[in-house]
Scaffold this active site. Sequence first.
Site, PDB file in Angstrom:
ATOM      1  N   PRO A  96      -5.751  -5.461  11.070  1.00  0.00           N
ATOM      2  CA  PRO A  96      -7.199  -5.440  11.264  1.00  0.00           C
ATOM      3  C   PRO A  96      -7.596  -4.030  11.733  1.00  0.00           C
ATOM      4  O   PRO A  96      -7.231  -3.611  12.832  1.00  0.00           O
ATOM      5  CB  PRO A  96      -7.408  -6.494  12.355  1.00  0.00           C
ATOM      6  CG  PRO A  96      -6.197  -7.387  12.276  1.00  0.00           C
ATOM      7  CD  PRO A  96      -5.078  -6.448  11.927  1.00  0.00           C
ATOM      8  N   GLY A 111     -10.714   3.862   7.518  1.00  0.00           N
ATOM      9  CA  GLY A 111     -11.167   2.509   7.852  1.00  0.00           C
ATOM     10  C   GLY A 111     -11.190   2.283   9.356  1.00  0.00           C
ATOM     11  O   GLY A 111     -12.140   1.703   9.893  1.00  0.00           O
ATOM     12  N   HIS A 121      -4.183   3.254  -3.344  1.00  0.00           N
ATOM     13  CA  HIS A 121      -4.348   2.627  -2.030  1.00  0.00           C
ATOM     14  C   HIS A 121      -3.553   1.333  -1.865  1.00  0.00           C
ATOM     15  O   HIS A 121      -2.673   1.266  -1.024  1.00  0.00           O
ATOM     16  CB  HIS A 121      -5.835   2.367  -1.751  1.00  0.00           C
ATOM     17  CG  HIS A 121      -6.061   1.452  -0.592  1.00  0.00           C
ATOM     18  ND1 HIS A 121      -6.177   1.907   0.691  1.00  0.00           N
ATOM     19  CD2 HIS A 121      -6.139   0.090  -0.516  1.00  0.00           C
ATOM     20  CE1 HIS A 121      -6.332   0.872   1.502  1.00  0.00           C
ATOM     21  NE2 HIS A 121      -6.317  -0.236   0.796  1.00  0.00           N
ATOM     22  N   HIS A 138     -27.371 -16.722  25.311  1.00  0.00           N
ATOM     23  CA  HIS A 138     -26.305 -16.518  26.290  1.00  0.00           C
ATOM     24  C   HIS A 138     -25.520 -17.798  26.605  1.00  0.00           C
ATOM     25  O   HIS A 138     -24.584 -17.755  27.399  1.00  0.00           O
ATOM     26  CB  HIS A 138     -26.899 -15.952  27.590  1.00  0.00           C
ATOM     27  CG  HIS A 138     -27.211 -14.489  27.507  1.00  0.00           C
ATOM     28  ND1 HIS A 138     -27.971 -13.958  26.490  1.00  0.00           N
ATOM     29  CD2 HIS A 138     -26.839 -13.451  28.294  1.00  0.00           C
ATOM     30  CE1 HIS A 138     -28.071 -12.646  26.667  1.00  0.00           C
ATOM     31  NE2 HIS A 138     -27.389 -12.310  27.748  1.00  0.00           N
ATOM     32  N   HIS A 145       0.832  -1.201   0.000  1.00  0.00           N
ATOM     33  CA  HIS A 145       0.000   0.000   0.000  1.00  0.00           C
ATOM     34  C   HIS A 145       0.868   1.254   0.000  1.00  0.00           C
ATOM     35  O   HIS A 145       1.310   1.700   1.063  1.00  0.00           O
ATOM     36  CB  HIS A 145      -0.907   0.003   1.228  1.00  0.00           C
ATOM     37  CG  HIS A 145      -1.829  -1.175   1.283  1.00  0.00           C
ATOM     38  ND1 HIS A 145      -1.393  -2.432   1.627  1.00  0.00           N
ATOM     39  CD2 HIS A 145      -3.156  -1.273   1.040  1.00  0.00           C
ATOM     40  CE1 HIS A 145      -2.429  -3.269   1.583  1.00  0.00           C
ATOM     41  NE2 HIS A 145      -3.508  -2.592   1.235  1.00  0.00           N
ATOM     42  N   GLU A 186     -17.063  -4.985  24.827  1.00  0.00           N
ATOM     43  CA  GLU A 186     -16.157  -6.139  24.872  1.00  0.00           C
ATOM     44  C   GLU A 186     -14.991  -6.014  23.905  1.00  0.00           C
ATOM     45  O   GLU A 186     -13.845  -6.330  24.232  1.00  0.00           O
ATOM     46  CB  GLU A 186     -16.918  -7.445  24.572  1.00  0.00           C
ATOM     47  CG  GLU A 186     -17.783  -7.949  25.704  1.00  0.00           C
ATOM     48  CD  GLU A 186     -19.194  -7.361  25.689  1.00  0.00           C
ATOM     49  OE1 GLU A 186     -19.452  -6.430  24.888  1.00  0.00           O
ATOM     50  OE2 GLU A 186     -20.036  -7.833  26.479  1.00  0.00           O
TER      51      GLU A 186
HETATM   52  C1  LIG Z   1     -11.091  -5.140   9.896  1.00  0.00           C
HETATM   53  C2  LIG Z   1     -10.566  -4.948   8.511  1.00  0.00           C
HETATM   54  N1  LIG Z   1     -11.419  -4.983   7.477  1.00  0.00           N
HETATM   55  C3  LIG Z   1     -10.973  -4.845   6.219  1.00  0.00           C
HETATM   56  C4  LIG Z   1      -9.643  -4.672   5.969  1.00  0.00           C
HETATM   57  C5  LIG Z   1      -9.139  -4.557   4.554  1.00  0.00           C
HETATM   58  N2  LIG Z   1      -8.700  -3.173   4.283  1.00  0.00           N
HETATM   59  C6  LIG Z   1      -7.433  -2.800   4.362  1.00  0.00           C
HETATM   60  S1  LIG Z   1      -7.206  -1.184   4.057  1.00  0.00           S
HETATM   61  C7  LIG Z   1      -8.852  -0.941   3.775  1.00  0.00           C
HETATM   62  C8  LIG Z   1      -9.377   0.406   3.408  1.00  0.00           C
HETATM   63  C9  LIG Z   1      -8.984   1.374   4.430  1.00  0.00           C
HETATM   64  O1  LIG Z   1      -9.234   2.660   4.016  1.00  0.00           O
HETATM   65  P1  LIG Z   1      -8.482   3.840   4.725  1.00  0.00           P
HETATM   66  O2  LIG Z   1      -8.395   3.589   6.164  1.00  0.00           O
HETATM   67  O3  LIG Z   1      -9.100   5.097   4.265  1.00  0.00           O
HETATM   68  O4  LIG Z   1      -6.990   3.704   4.188  1.00  0.00           O
HETATM   69  P2  LIG Z   1      -6.362   4.456   2.939  1.00  0.00           P
HETATM   70  O5  LIG Z   1      -7.209   4.130   1.755  1.00  0.00           O
HETATM   71  O6  LIG Z   1      -6.378   5.890   3.257  1.00  0.00           O
HETATM   72  O7  LIG Z   1      -4.996   3.863   2.824  1.00  0.00           O
HETATM   73  C10 LIG Z   1      -9.551  -2.137   3.933  1.00  0.00           C
HETATM   74  C11 LIG Z   1     -10.994  -2.275   3.756  1.00  0.00           C
HETATM   75  C12 LIG Z   1      -8.771  -4.651   7.082  1.00  0.00           C
HETATM   76  N3  LIG Z   1      -7.462  -4.505   6.951  1.00  0.00           N
HETATM   77  N4  LIG Z   1      -9.269  -4.752   8.332  1.00  0.00           N
END
Ligand SMILES: Cc1ncc(C[n+]2csc(CCOP(=O)(O)OP(=O)(O)O)c2C)c(N)n1
Length: 663
Positions: free
Chosen positions: A119, A157, A260, A471, A29, A409
Amino acid sequence: MISREKHDRMANAIRFLSMDAVEKAKSGHPGLPMGAADIATVLFSRYLTFDPKKPDWPDRDRFVLSAGHGSMLIYSLLYLLGYDDITLDDIKNFRQLGSPTAGHPEYGHAAGIETTTGPLGQGIGNAVGMAMAERKLADEFGSDLVEHYTYALAGDGCLMEGISQEAISLAGHLKLNKLIVFWDNNSISIDGPVSLTDSTDQLARFAASGWNTLDIDGHDPDAIAQAIEAAQKSDRPTLIAAKTVIGFGAPNKAGTSGAHGSPLGDKEIVGTRKALGWAEEPFVVPSDILDAWRLAGLRSVKDRKAWESRLAEAENDVRLAFERRMNGELPGEFEPAITAYKKKLAEDLPTVATRKASEMALEVINGVVPETIGGSADLTGSNNTRTSQTKAITPDDFSGRYIHYGIREHGMAAIMNGIALHGGLIPYSGGFLIFSDYCRPSIRLAALMGIRVIHVLTHDSIGLGEDGPTHQPVEHMAALRAIPNLLMFRPADAVETAECWEIALEQAKRPSGIALTRQNLPTVRTDFTEENLCAYGAYDLVSASDAEVTIFATGSEIEIALEARQMLEANGHTTRVVSVPCFELFEEQSLEYKKAVIGDSRVKIAIEAGIRQGWDRFIGSDGLFIGMSGFGASAPYKELYEHFGITAAAAVAAVEARLHDEA
Ligand SMILES: Cc1ncc(C[n+]2csc(CCOP(=O)(O)OP(=O)(O)O)c2C)c(N)n1
C-alpha cells in the site's frame, strides 16, 4: 573501492534476477528493481550497516522499500548479500504459495524485510517511525548502543499518497536527520507519465516540510555515493531525488509504463541481455559478481562485533533493560502493578468515563513500563493519553515519552507501526474512534504484520453527544472487528479498562484498539478478581442459572443492561448479563466455554450503541438487538439514547414482547 564496471555488473545482477523472476512468475514489477538497481547497489554495497548472519542486530541500519511493488529488488538483494532466508530457489518461486518471496515484501517472511509494504506511502510512514524510535532510544541508551540510519526507497506513488505529507512534515519538524529517503524519480506510474496527474515540485515540497533535499542522476554511482554522504551529515532528514529510468536497459520498454507491472516478455529480455552485455542464463549470477555481493554482506561484521562488545560491557541493568525491551518482554513489575491497581479500583468504585479510566490505568502502566511511548493526533485532552511520566518529545529533546502527532491520524498510525517494528518501544496513540477510518490502512498492516501497537479510540458512540453524526461512530466497532488479528476492546468500566490495557500490552504479536467513552460510567466490576476476566472476551457479569433472558452488552451499554436486568427480574424474568469486551478473544476460548457463555436462554438480546453486524454470533439471527441502524444526531447524549431507543425500558419492552409472542 568498487570499479564502475563491477558496480554495473552488480547492479545488473539485481536487474536480471528481477526480470527473470517476474517472467517465471508471469506477474510482478520488473521496472522499479531495474531502475533503482544502481541506488540499491551503492547503498547496500558501500553504506548500509547490517549483517546477513545476524539480521536482527538491534543497531543495524534500517531499509524500507516503500514502493513495495518493486519487491524483487529486495529479494534480489537479500539473496545476493547472503541472507539465509532467501535462496535462489525462493527467487525462482517468486509469488508462489509458501515462498518467502511474496508478491509484496511481507514482514516476518524473511529476515531483512523490515516491514510489509505494498500500500503506497505506508513505508515512508514506517521509516519515519523507525527513525523516531532510533532517536528516542539513542537518547535513552546512548549512542554506544543506538546509532543507526533509516533509509527508504519511495516511488512517485508513495509521494502522491497523502500519508506521505503527514509523515514527512512530522519528520521534518522533529529534525530526524538520520532518515534518508530516496525518491525513485522515474516520472512513470501505471497510467503513464506522472505528468498526467501531477506537477508537484517535490523538492520544494520536502524543503517546505523541513527537509534537506538533493537532486541527482540515479544511475551515477558516484553521485549516489556523494548524496548519501551528504545526507548522513545533514541536520535534517534528507530526500535524495534520484532521476532514474524505469526498466533501465530494456530496449523498448525502458522509460515507459510498459516496464512497470508486467513481465517484459522473452523478446524484450533477450534485448535487455544484449543491451546490458549480460550473457548468463536466467537466474545465473556470475561467480565473481556473487562473490562481490557476498563480500558486501560481510562489510559490517566488525561493527556488529564491536557493538556486541559495547553491549556486553554496559552496566548490567542497562544491558538487561535494553535486551528485555528489544525482545519485547514486559518488566516483572507490570503484572503486580495492574493487580494492585485493580484492587484499589474495587475499593474506590470510581464513576468515570472510560477515557479517564484509561488515563488512570496508563498512569500505573507508564510508571512501571518505561518503553511505552504515547501520543495523540491533537486530541490529548480528549483522549486522555498523557500521564505524569510522559513529557513531550521536541525537535531538540527526545527524553520525553509523548509524541504530539498533530492532526495526522494516518501518518500517526503508520509511524507507530515503524516504532513497533524498530523494537524497544511500545507505541500507543490517541484519536477519536470515528477517525479510525483515517488510520485503518495502517491498523490493517499492523494486524497483518503482527506487531504491538495500541490505539486509544475515544468518543466511542452517540454518547459523545453534541458533536453529532460526523463524530459519532456507528459502524466502526464492526468495521474494526472485521480486521483479522486485531483485538478490538470496548471496556465497560475502570476495572475492565485496566484489564483491556493489560491484555493489549501483553500482545507481543498483535495490535489492539481500545474504544472508550466520553461520558461517565459507574464501576460495574465491584468485586476484585485477580484473574483478568476480559481475557475471556465475554464473561458472565451477572450469572443466573436457567436464565430466561440473557443480555449481552459492551462498554457504556453495560449500565443499561444492568438496569434492564433489574427491571426484568422485578417482573419475574430470570436474567443474566454478559459483558463482551472483546469479540476476538471470545472466539479463542474453548467450544465448551463459548457454548456456556452464549447459553440457551429463551430470549437473547444484545445492546451496543453501534450497528448489529457481528452480534448474531451471540444472539442468533432471531435475537433482539438494541443499537443503531443509521447515523446519529447532534444533541445532549442522554436525549440521543432516548431518541434512538437505546434504553433499559426499550430493552425490557422488546424482551417482554418476545416472551409474550412465544407464550
Ligand atoms: C495505496 C495504493 N494504491 C494503489 C496501488 C496500486 N499501485 C501499485 S504501483 C502503482 C503505481 C506506482 O507508481 P510509482 O510509484 O511511480 O512506481 P513505478 O511505476 O516507478 O514502479 C499503483 C497505482 C498501491 N499499491 N497502493
